[in-house]
Structures are given as C-alpha cells and as structure tokens.
Design an enzyme around this catalytic site. Structure first.
Site, PDB file in Angstrom:
ATOM      1  N   HIS A 181      12.035  15.297 -25.645  1.00  0.00           N
ATOM      2  CA  HIS A 181      10.932  15.559 -26.572  1.00  0.00           C
ATOM      3  C   HIS A 181       9.656  14.897 -26.080  1.00  0.00           C
ATOM      4  O   HIS A 181       9.673  14.067 -25.171  1.00  0.00           O
ATOM      5  CB  HIS A 181      11.280  15.158 -28.006  1.00  0.00           C
ATOM      6  CG  HIS A 181      11.431  13.699 -28.296  1.00  0.00           C
ATOM      7  ND1 HIS A 181      10.419  12.952 -28.847  1.00  0.00           N
ATOM      8  CD2 HIS A 181      12.475  12.861 -28.146  1.00  0.00           C
ATOM      9  CE1 HIS A 181      10.856  11.714 -29.039  1.00  0.00           C
ATOM     10  NE2 HIS A 181      12.089  11.624 -28.614  1.00  0.00           N
ATOM     11  N   ASP A 189      10.075   5.663 -26.128  1.00  0.00           N
ATOM     12  CA  ASP A 189      10.557   6.802 -26.902  1.00  0.00           C
ATOM     13  C   ASP A 189       9.408   7.721 -27.240  1.00  0.00           C
ATOM     14  O   ASP A 189       8.650   7.420 -28.160  1.00  0.00           O
ATOM     15  CB  ASP A 189      11.243   6.287 -28.177  1.00  0.00           C
ATOM     16  CG  ASP A 189      11.816   7.396 -29.030  1.00  0.00           C
ATOM     17  OD1 ASP A 189      11.826   8.551 -28.586  1.00  0.00           O
ATOM     18  OD2 ASP A 189      12.272   7.089 -30.151  1.00  0.00           O
ATOM     19  N   GLU A 215      10.336  16.133 -32.453  1.00  0.00           N
ATOM     20  CA  GLU A 215      11.701  15.593 -32.499  1.00  0.00           C
ATOM     21  C   GLU A 215      11.796  14.479 -33.509  1.00  0.00           C
ATOM     22  O   GLU A 215      12.785  14.335 -34.224  1.00  0.00           O
ATOM     23  CB  GLU A 215      12.113  15.081 -31.115  1.00  0.00           C
ATOM     24  CG  GLU A 215      13.588  14.671 -31.019  1.00  0.00           C
ATOM     25  CD  GLU A 215      13.841  13.166 -31.157  1.00  0.00           C
ATOM     26  OE1 GLU A 215      14.987  12.754 -30.940  1.00  0.00           O
ATOM     27  OE2 GLU A 215      12.915  12.398 -31.505  1.00  0.00           O
ATOM     28  N   GLU A 216      10.748  13.651 -33.575  1.00  0.00           N
ATOM     29  CA  GLU A 216      10.807  12.473 -34.439  1.00  0.00           C
ATOM     30  C   GLU A 216      10.953  12.840 -35.904  1.00  0.00           C
ATOM     31  O   GLU A 216      11.412  12.034 -36.706  1.00  0.00           O
ATOM     32  CB  GLU A 216       9.575  11.582 -34.213  1.00  0.00           C
ATOM     33  CG  GLU A 216       9.513  10.947 -32.820  1.00  0.00           C
ATOM     34  CD  GLU A 216      10.645   9.948 -32.532  1.00  0.00           C
ATOM     35  OE1 GLU A 216      11.511   9.761 -33.411  1.00  0.00           O
ATOM     36  OE2 GLU A 216      10.669   9.389 -31.423  1.00  0.00           O
TER      37      GLU A 216
END
Lengths: 742, 742
Positions: A373, A383, A421-422
């Site tokens: 992502h 991340d 995605e998060e």
C-alpha cells in the site's frame, strides 16, 4: 582402369558422404525444423539473470526512494497521497527504467477523518464543569516533521462523533472477558473506559464495551507493551532511541471487516449501490479516541476503586485500579468526569491504486502480483513506505532490464500500489472485487511487502505452505545484511521448526488474518500468497510492534537512524522478494510445492484429533472423513511431486507443463467455499480463515467446536458436524485437482 | 591430366551437391528438428472423422439399446435401476466398443416412495362414512408392461403422509393467483383442492395452498392440456394413438430445489452432515396426490358452487365449478368429503452415477462432459431412455474408434449416466458438489440429452448463446430424419428468430430453469451447457409434453409406434449431439462464440431499459453502469473474435491457443456470483438464473423490480439498485476476461 574406377568410386563415395554430412548438419532446415517458439516455451528461470538482479538492487537507491516518499505526510486521499500517486506513475512510466504500462484506478470509498477546525478533545471535568485537565491534541515536536501542518490529529477512524461524559474506569485491553471481569466489581453504565492497545482488535474495544452500558472509550499504548517500560523523552525515547515518546499516539482504523464498508463485495465505483451508513457493521457503536501514555498516566494513576488484577498492570509507577468508578478522592480529579468531544466525519472520497505491468512473453495470461500500500497515517516511513521504496527499487531494476531488451518474464507481472489500506485494506479489496474473475483464473501468486523492515534482525515470512520452498531458495541466495551469512541461515536462528520432511527449517507463518493487503487475495480469491519483511530480535525487546507505528514519529529520520541504518535490511528484503518474484514469473514449472501443503494439513489434523475427537465421538460425529481427506491430499501431492520429478520437462509438450502449472496455481482456489463462514465477511478459504478459538488448527472447526462447548446446544454440535463436512469436502476437492487430470 | 582433374572436380562437386541435397532433405534431423508433439498440438478437428462418426451412428442399434433399457421399470435405486447400472458398465467396459475407463459413484440420498403394502388412496366419503368412490390406484393395462409388479403406484414424491378429509374445491393450476381468486368466493379452510398440471411447479400447488388453510391437494392432467381434448380409450388414446389414457397419471418429484435435500451444497456421502428432515424447504407442507383424468372427471363434474372463470375450464363436458365448497347437492356425492390417505415414506438410499471417460491426447485436463440421467419413473422409454439409448450409440461408435486406435480426442470426454434425476436432479448435482473445483477449472462444456425424442418433427436446442454456432454447424451436416433436407433447414422452419448479426436463424432457447441435469452445470458451476432433443410440431398439437410422460405408458411399444418409428429421429439427435461433442473435443480453437453471447446480453438490456429505465430514473437509480458493461462486453467480444480470425493459429505457439481457449472456456464462470440470489438454492449465474417475473431479461433485476413495484418500499428499490450493481459488475468482469490478457 579398374583402379581408376575404384578410386573414383571411393572418392565419389567419400565426397558424397561429406556432402550428406554437410547437408544434414551444416544447413539449418527451414521447412520441418522447429518453430521458433519451441525453445521459448521450454525455457526455465535464468540463474545468471537472478544473480544480476540481486547484485543490481541498491541500498542507496532504496534510501533515496524513502527520502522522497516521506517528504510530507501522505494519508489516503490527501494532497500528500496524490504526490505519491504521481511519483509512482512517473517512476513506472519512465522511458528507461519504467514498466510496460502504468495507470491509476480510482474508487469512491467511505473514509472517516477528524475535523481540523474542531479537534477531538479529551478532558477531565469537575462537578462544577471546570476543565481540570486536557489531553494533548498533537504529538510533541522533536524534528520539523512533526510540525508539518498535514500531520493528522490522532483519532480513531470510524469512531462515531459524540460527547460522552462519565466516570472513568480501567478495562485492561478491552477484551470481552476484561469488561465482564470489570463489571463484576463496577457498574459500568454511563462510564468512560480507558483501555490499552493489544489483546483485541481496535474496534472490538468499543464493541465489547457497549453492551455493558459504557458510553465512551479511550485507548493508549502502555510503555510495557511498546517501550520495554521506558517512558522519559529526556533520554529514553525518540529522538534518543526507537522508543515511542510519551505524547506518541497510535492512530488506526477502528473496524472489523476489510474493504470499502459501504459496498460489500462490490467495487466502489461512482454509481455502485451503497448500503446506508447506519447499516455498517463491525465499527464502534460509541465514541472512542486514542491518547498518548503521557495523558493515560495522569488518568490511570488517579483512578479509585479496587486494584486491578496483576496481569492488567502496566509500566506506570502506580497501581492500576478499576476506577470507583471514577477517580480516587485523594486525587485532584476527585468526583470529576472524563469527557470526550469527538468530531469525526464520514466522507466519500476518491482513492487511487497505481497499477503497473510487465507483459509476459510466453504466458502473458498468467500473473504474478506484487503489492504494497501507498497511504500512511502520517509520514509513514516504515508503514508503508519502507515497502514502497523496496518495490520501487525492484521495478527500477526489472524495468531497466525490460527497457534494454535484456529480459522479459515468461509470465506477466502486475505491481499494485494500493490506496487507503490504513482504512481497512480498501484499495486491494476493491481491486479484487472489480477483477474477481480475471484474477481468480490467472493469478499464480500474490507477494505482499507492506512494512519491509520492522527492524534489522531477521527475515520473517508468512504464506501458504506451498511457497515455503521458493522462499528458502531465495533466502539462501541473499547475503544477510551486515553479516557473513545468508538470509536463510540468519532466519533459521530466529524462527524455526522441525518439519517431518525437511528437518529443522525456518518457520513460515500462516496468513490467517487480515493484517495487510494479502487479505483479499488469500481469503476472498484463494490465491497463493506470501508476506515478507525484516523484523526484530524478540529476545531483545518485548515491543508489540516497532514503537513509532502509526505515530508522527514514523519518519525518514527515525527509519534511517533506528530501524535500518544504511538500508541494508531493506536491500535484503528487496533481493529476497525480487528473487521469489522472478522465480514465480520465469520458472518452467512453478516453484510451488503441494507436499509442503500436505504437511501443514496433517499438522492441523493432528491438533484437531487431539483436541476434539473424543468428545465428537461421544456426540456421534466421526472425524474419519476429515482424516481420509487429508490422507488423500497427501497421496495426491506425493503423486504430483513424483510426476514433476520424473518427467523430462524440458522436452515435454508445453501442454503438459501448463497442465501441471495449472494444478499448482489453482490449488488454493479449491479450498474456497463462499458459504463456509456465513458470519465472516469475505472469508472463503476454509484452511486459513481467521478464528477466535485460538487453536492451531482448522479455523471453522475450532470456532464451531468452541461455540458448541459453550452453549451445549445440539444444534451447535450439528454445526460442528456440518463444518466438518464442508472442510472434508474442500480438502477432498483439492486432492482431486492434484491427481492425474483424467 | 588437367581434363581429368577438371572432370574429377566437376564430378566431385556434383556428387557433393547430391550428397548435400540428400543430407539436407533426405534424412530427418533428430537434433534440431521439431519435437513430435509440435504437429499434435496444432491439430484441428478432422472433418473426415466427423463424417465417419455420423455415418456409423445406427438407428437399429439405438432401437435395440432402447429395447434392452426398457425391459423393466427402472425407478431410482430399485432392482431395475441396478440392472441399468450394470448394462452401462458392461457397455462402457467392453474391450472392443467401450471407453478407456468406466465406474460407478454412489451417493446416499433422501428419496420418497409410496408404501407398497399401504397404497395411497383417494376416496369420496359420505357424511355417514360410506366410501362412495375410490380413485384408481393403478393405471389400466393395455400391454404386459403395465402389469409388471415393479410399476410404482402413481404418487407425489416428497408429499408428506397424512389423512386429510374435507370438502373439495377446484383451484385451476394451483398458482398463487388461483388460490387468491378462489378464496374470494369460497372459504378454503379445511378443504381439499383439486388442481391441474401446468402453470406452476408441482410442489408449488401445495405450497401455495397451505396459507389459505387447504389441507390436501389433488393434481391431474386435463385432456385439454395433454390430449388435445381427447379422452376415450376405446379409440382415441393409447394404445390407439400417443394420447394419454384416462387412467394415466403423471408421477413426479414435488420439490423446489435441486440436488439431495438433506445435504445442501455437500455431496451426499455416508458420513456427510444431513439437515433434519423437518428443516427441508420447498416441499409440500400438506399431502398431495396425483390422479388420472378419469377420476378427476368424476370429481370435478360433481362440484357445486359458482362456475369457475373461462380460462379455468378444461376439456371435460361439464362446467368446472369452484366447489360449494364440496359437491353439488344434485350429485350422488352431495355433502360428501374427499379423503386422501397418503402413506409415503422418506428413505435414505444409495443412488449411483455411472461415469465413463475417453482420455484426451493433447489436453487431457480439459473436459467435455456429456450426460443423461438413467432413472425413470416406470419403464421410461422416452424419459430418459431415449437419451440413454442415444448416448450408448455415441459411446459405441467413439469407443470402437478409440479401441481400434483410429482416434483419440484432443481433450478428455466424460460421460455421465446420472442417478435419481427424477427426484430432483440428484445424481448430477451431487457430482458437481463433490468435484466442484476440478470441474469448474477444466470443463469446456456440458451437453445434456435427456429425453432425446419428444416427437419427430424438429430439432430443439437450448443453451448459452456461445454454443449457437457449433450447434448450427452440426445441424447443417446431419440429414433430417425421413426428409431430403438437413436438420438445420428443418429446424429453422419450426423455431427461428432474426439475429442482428446473422439474419434469420434457428432460435436456440435459454437454460433458465432446472428442468434437467444441466441445472447444476449452468447455475451452480457456470459451465457452458446445452440441451438437445427432437420435438413435435406445435401447430399440430397443444400437448404440454408428450402424453405418456411419467406414466406407465412410456414404454418401448409406445416409443416405437408413436414417437419415432424406425428410430430415425433418435439417429438424427445422436448424429447432431455427437458432432457437437467431437467439435468441442477436437477443435484447435474452441467453437464457442462470445459475440453471440453479446447479442443476447444486448437483447436482455434492450428489454430491461424499455421496461425499467423510466421508473428507475425517477427513483434516482441509473442504468448507465449496466449499459456500459454490456457495451464493454460487446467490444471485448468483437476484439477476441478478431484475434481469432486474424491469427495464423496453426502456426501459433500452443500457449496462444490455450490462452484463447481458456478465455472461451471460462467465460460463463465470470458470470457467477454466489451471493447474487440469496433466496435461490444453488443459483449463481446472474444471466440465466430462474425468474418469477416472466420477463425476457436479466432475472435478478426483473424479480427485484417486480417486488419493489409490489411493495413500494424504499428498501426494495435499494435491492433493485443493489442487484443492478451486482449484474453490472459481473458483466464488466466477464468483459475483462475477453480483452487482451494483460
């Protein structure tokens, strides 16, 4: 004369022979000679090329990728996200290092944001309505990164707005048992519960609370769980180390299902039907807000009531009490309430996936998909941008080879830079919904590299058991960062198990949850998948995850100083994942092993028999069909292995190769049953679905058994029997695809 | 000397040249010459072989097959059924005319039979409990066939046992509207309803009745619907013609779903979980029994009450009244009740499929499946043994060629002789459940020939639009029975339509229901399917179906005298279906056309827009996504057609051929959505699912629209929007599989 004739004959014969030899061996036939594709279809992976790829992968390039990706926060659908979209497109469309083609695909998805004009507030309010304490609204600045105006205020995405006010209680991790226990001592109606991260899903902490009458929830990260107990930013936490500063707050998506919530099973296009917001399930029914441990410390240490059990105690230098409810009368907060003012908004916004492809030469209709992502919560250096910087280096090296005409994979490669995605794996899930048929029919495997480097100790990999062998092969060929040993030899020091077939080998985990973008590929499409990263040494830290996770401290500075100085672990991940990718794309016979799958099924079976057989027998439910199914799977796998081993594959008809590869490619699809888990959204893989029973065995069986034990109802034992039949049929069906095809 | 040297040189050069020529052209290269499989993989269908197949198919062989198959009744799981199992095995295992392999597969399935010791009874009972009339328990004998002790008493399979007694009413066809109408005049509580076959499913006649308080149902075949009004067995009905004698009774399975009822979605193996019998849905909630029109005449013509509407009137020479309820006081049955004594039993019994295969030479992992059920209600000369005798002739001719080494198909052929079809397509459904993954991945097409010959006027075919072309090709090559024209030219006289692309062509029907064993292949697996038979001239009879259907008169005598004397229509069906089978198995590029599919989608779209767009627009629901999807499908289909037309396929790499064939094979799979029809068991194909709305358009859309119009609820209009999204996504998804693969 006779002599002359004889000489002439001998001479003539000799010349004729020479002529025949020249004619036969010296001149290439055009008519009956092999078509040009005969060699192409039999070509196997080129080890020299693999070597060349690995030696070209450059740590400094990865570092510079990360520097560029993390210039600004790039939360999904923000201006920063758009910048990364354009960066991906620019790189993948580059004429000399790009892919064959790259484009963006948009989905209109349901997101949740705080209101920049009305920041969420957590306050302690006295009986006379005086605000005695206000929790910090923004994380403290240590570098210019934290001052970026685009840093989003810590919040719980999908928490409803609201203004609950009540007495505070401490509910440990917010698990069902935690609230049950707490409720035995404290009347929870009208209270605000403070919980710590871990033990239960984010949304679950609120979902589990509501039935007890709790009206609001706080969540924080206890230093015990993330900082090995350290708390001081004077000399202990970032910027002095990798530990989370006291004001650090883990943001996150507070939901249960994955994919866009308003378009279940449908790609979220503009005109797609959307369920009403009030029909969404799996999100917090009451307001919830995350705070830093600096504020949690002040609140928890002032709580009254009985002392909480010892396993509920964290790292603070005070006793964690249940709460009276509320604060102890010896504290300044005596009789005060905690108040949440939550102003989150739901919005429909366009989120982009960026897609890129390298077209396969021999089998363009077979896809190896590699994804990561793109969106972060703040700067997201680890991340997800550690993964993105790795992906960009892999595509640079491969793209260059393609552009220079030095290489073209046998099969097509699809790269996916997923959006949002998060917020719940949205971009990847929508992609699989939109292209369900095509992807199901043609995808060899999905490789996920999200957080590439959690820390620089060891490789960690999870996936279907059939990918174990290709992961090992790659890991043996890559040098471990900074060590005089291979990634494989280093890995086996940190994660290992004893395999009946292979002895001591690295332990490859299973993808049983929905922790990253592999979820839709594994659980919804049944595509053989793997997730690869570098991770820390568990003997050196008890951190639940790297401490800057989802905070404003997950920056280039943090990553380059404390996670992977020199970016050599990033390089090792790029080499390993790229090696696997090339093998999947180029191998004549797919490097997927079905006997290793059989080993995992046997392991699950053994556990299931040990845990369940006696009681099931007493209920008249036989486990024999399941045992038979696993045995049949094993013998079918052994047979297919033998066919592969004993065939002269390079000289076989390409139809034979394709047939074997189809058997290997489609193996995981055979385990899908869209009706196996009626209560779980988009979980269809009967072996790897999530489970709440916490047993290392078949998830549906474990959950059904646990439920039947709990209720004791005959109908629930029937459900165990039913699921046993579902499971046995799926395993038998998979075995049937591995035996001789007719 | 110079001359001699010159001569030697010239001679030597000449010899050398000859040598080179011999060496180059005269000797086959072993090293670089083509591997032997290069020719095999490019081989196309052999038209000479097709010709040879057709000329070998023999009508007398078919006739003798039928004679043997119909010696005794062969209802599912009876001794007669076991005899046919053994016959199939003997034929398919024959060393000179059999298949490569043949075997049986058993399922333990839920069946329903009458009690031979307590025959079901229908009586008229006076108020003083005197039996005034007893309906005939067995059909009258005209040939020794009807005397066979194994002829099962007429009954309604899956009717519950029971002894309801009440006043008789006439409910036309037992449709929901029929009971509603009747209930406006007569209080239906406690009544027995007599209904005629047609208009509604068998089980529906009882299911629709129960909510009105009806306690038992009779069903019969009105001479209007089957005999063109004729009733007398003195000179009008069988054995004088093909018409049903007065005592003839149509048996049948009274259920709604298909497959074994106790193991939904699971193959019915011994240890499979079975739902409790009381949880079975879709079967009659109240007793129901079929009777002959001889008895129905006596009952209906004695009914009192108001005259029923004219469309309810049948062929009897009396007015069909509603019933008072009960009989008119001018009849001998005045004040009497009708009583049903039903003794049906549910049993679990083993039912067998017989399977046979011919292994494919080049692509053994691609299957063409040809099937026909084996079980009948009585002797089943037409249903199903006409089909079985055709299948046995096809396997004899192909088996012989294989055994003699004259032929082996490119792809594998699977023959299925299904068991227990009459009880709800059980054998074929269980087969697809057991081998779901394997069949989904590898099946090119399913050919169903159940009743091969209803009558001898014309071919009739139904299937996915993509099979139209191969059906036409075959039908053009077969001579119509007894005529100087092709099956195609004859067919187009009886069934035709104007196609935008092809002009006037035969009309191929759609497989939207679950009328025979194609159901699981079409609706559950999404496999391209077709159903082929010969049928009657609708201008010469209004018979709903051939009149001996499911009666004790469906015998060899009946078939050979009145359905197909000389068995030449059987032969035409065998030739046509066999021709199609060979083309599907042997063609280099599959003879499936996706542009013809596009034409059907466009046709459905046109109807949907005409019927729904205005109102949907008013509700804020756009049909544009559906229009776009169909347009995208059309352009993708045109593109794939062009690729096929413009490629030099014989010289292409076999991977290209396989890729195109995979696209064609898997096209129907792309239309599956297991969640599209939550209320319909095992219907997953969004284009061909059954529909109750009665519109020639997308079934789920039509049903959702009809329901929303009925209720007017916003939530139901939401469901229309939802289904539009499901449908559009499926069609887009299918289009995506037809475009360039990457």
């Amino acid at each position: 004369m006779i002599k002359q004739v004889l000489i002439s004959i001998v001479f003539g014969a000799a010349v004729l022979t020479v002529g025949i030899l020249i004619g036969h061996f010296g001149i290439t036939k055009s008519g009956s000679s092999s078509p040009s594709w005969v060699k192409d279809v039999a070509k196997d992976v080129d080890e020299d090329f693999v070597e060349k790829f690995m030696s070209t992968v450059d740590n400094i390039q990865i570092q510079e990728n990360l520097r560029e990706l993390t210039k600004v926060p790039h939360m999904a659908t923000t201006a920063g996200d758009e910048e990364t979209v354009n960066l991906m497109l620019k790189r993948w469309q580059d004429p000399s290092t790009g892919l064959d083609q790259a484009w963006r695909e948009e989905y209109l998805v349901h997101l949740s944001f705080p209101d920049p004009k009305n920041p969420n507030k957590v306050t302690v309010v006295s009986p006379s309505d005086t605000v005695l304490h206000t929790a910090r609204e923004k994380e403290k600045s240590y570098t210019p990164d934290q001052d970026d105006p685009e840093v989003v205020q810590p919040y719980a995405a999908y928490s409803p707005p609201g203004h609950p006010q009540g007495k505070l209680v401490y509910a440990n991790q917010g698990k069902p048992g935690d609230y049950q226990k707490l409720n035995e001592t404290v009347d929870l109606r009208g209270t605000i519960a403070i919980t710590r991260y871990g033990g239960a899903g984010r949304a679950a902490k609120a979902i589990n609370a509501a039935p007890y009458g709790v009206i609001g929830v706080l969540v924080y990260t206890d230093p015990l769980d993330i900082n090995d107990g350290l708390m001081s930013d004077v000399n202990e936490t970032y910027p002095h180390s990798w530990y989370m500063p006291p004001s650090g707050v883990e943001r996150g998506s507070f939901n249960t299902h994955y994919g866009d919530m308003r378009t279940p099973y449908l790609a979220a296009k503009d005109e797609t039907y959307r369920i009403p917001v009030e029909d969404i399930t799996g999100i917090p029914p009451i307001p919830i807000q995350p705070i830093g441990f600096e504020d949690a410390y002040i609140l928890i240490c002032a709580l009254g009531g009985e002392a909480a059990p010892s396993v509920w105690q964290g790292a603070f230098n005070c006793t964690y009490n249940f709460g009276g409810p509320g604060f102890t009368n010896t504290s300044a907060f005596n009789n005060s309430d905690v108040r949440l003012d939550i102003f989150n908004n739901n919005v429909l916004k366009n989120s982009s996936n960026v897609m890129g492809i390298i077209r396969g030469s021999v089998e363009p209709d077979r896809y190896v998909i590699y994804g990561n992502h793109r969106d972060s919560w703040v700067h997201g250096a680890i991340d997800p941008s550690s993964g993105t910087s790795v992906m960009l280096e892999i595509t640079r090296v491969l793209g260059q080879m393609v552009k220079q005409g030095l290489w073209r994979p046998r099969r097509s490669i699809i790269f996916g830079s997923w959006g949002a995605e998060e917020f719940g794996l949205i971009g990847s899930a929508e992609y699989t919904e939109q292209y369900f048929a095509k992807l199901s029919e043609r995808t060899i495997a999905y490789i996920n590299v999200d957080i590439a480097v959690f820390a620089n100790a060891s490789l960690r990999a999870s996936g279907m058991p059939s990918v174990q062998n290709v992961l090992f092969k790659a890991a043996k060929q890559v040098k471990a960062a900074g060590l005089d040993t291979s990634v494989y030899d280093n890995w086996i020091q940190y994660f290992n198990r004893t395999s009946p077939a292979h002895g001591i080998i690295p332990r490859v985990g299973y993808l049983t949850g929905a922790g990253s973008d592999y979820a839709a590929f594994v659980h919804y499409l049944g595509i053989t998948s793997m997730d690869i990263s570098y991770i820390y040494d568990r003997s050196k830290t008890k951190a639940r995850i790297y401490p800057a996770y989802h905070t404003a401290y997950d920056t280039f500075d943090y990553a380059s100083k404390y996670i992977d100085p020199g970016f050599v672990s990033h390089q090792a991940v790029a080499r390993t994942a790229g090696n696997v990718l090339i093998r999947l794309a180029d191998s004549l016979v797919l490097p997927l092993n079905c006997s290793d799958y059989a080993e995992s099924l046997e392991d699950y079976l053994k556990t299931a028999v040990r845990l369940y057989e006696d009681k099931l027998q007493a209920k008249g439910i036989s486990m024999e069909p399941l045992k038979r199914a696993v045995a049949n799977f094993r013998s079918a796998a052994t047979h297919l292995d033998q066919v592969i081993l004993t065939s002269d594959l390079v000289n076989e008809t390409p139809m034979t190769i394709r047939r074997i590869n189809d058997q290997l490619m489609l193996l995981d699809r055979a385990f899908l049953d869209p009706l196996a888990f009626p209560d779980k959204y988009a979980y269809r893989h009967v072996i790897w679905a999530s489970s709440s029973a916490g047993k290392q065995t078949f998830p549906g069986l474990a959950d059904a058994y646990a439920n039947a034990e709990l209720t004791g109802q005959p109908r629930d034992w029937d459900k165990v029997h039913y699921h046993l039949s579902v499971l046995s049929q799926a395993i038998e069906g998979a075995a049937n695809t591995l035996v001789d095809v007719i």
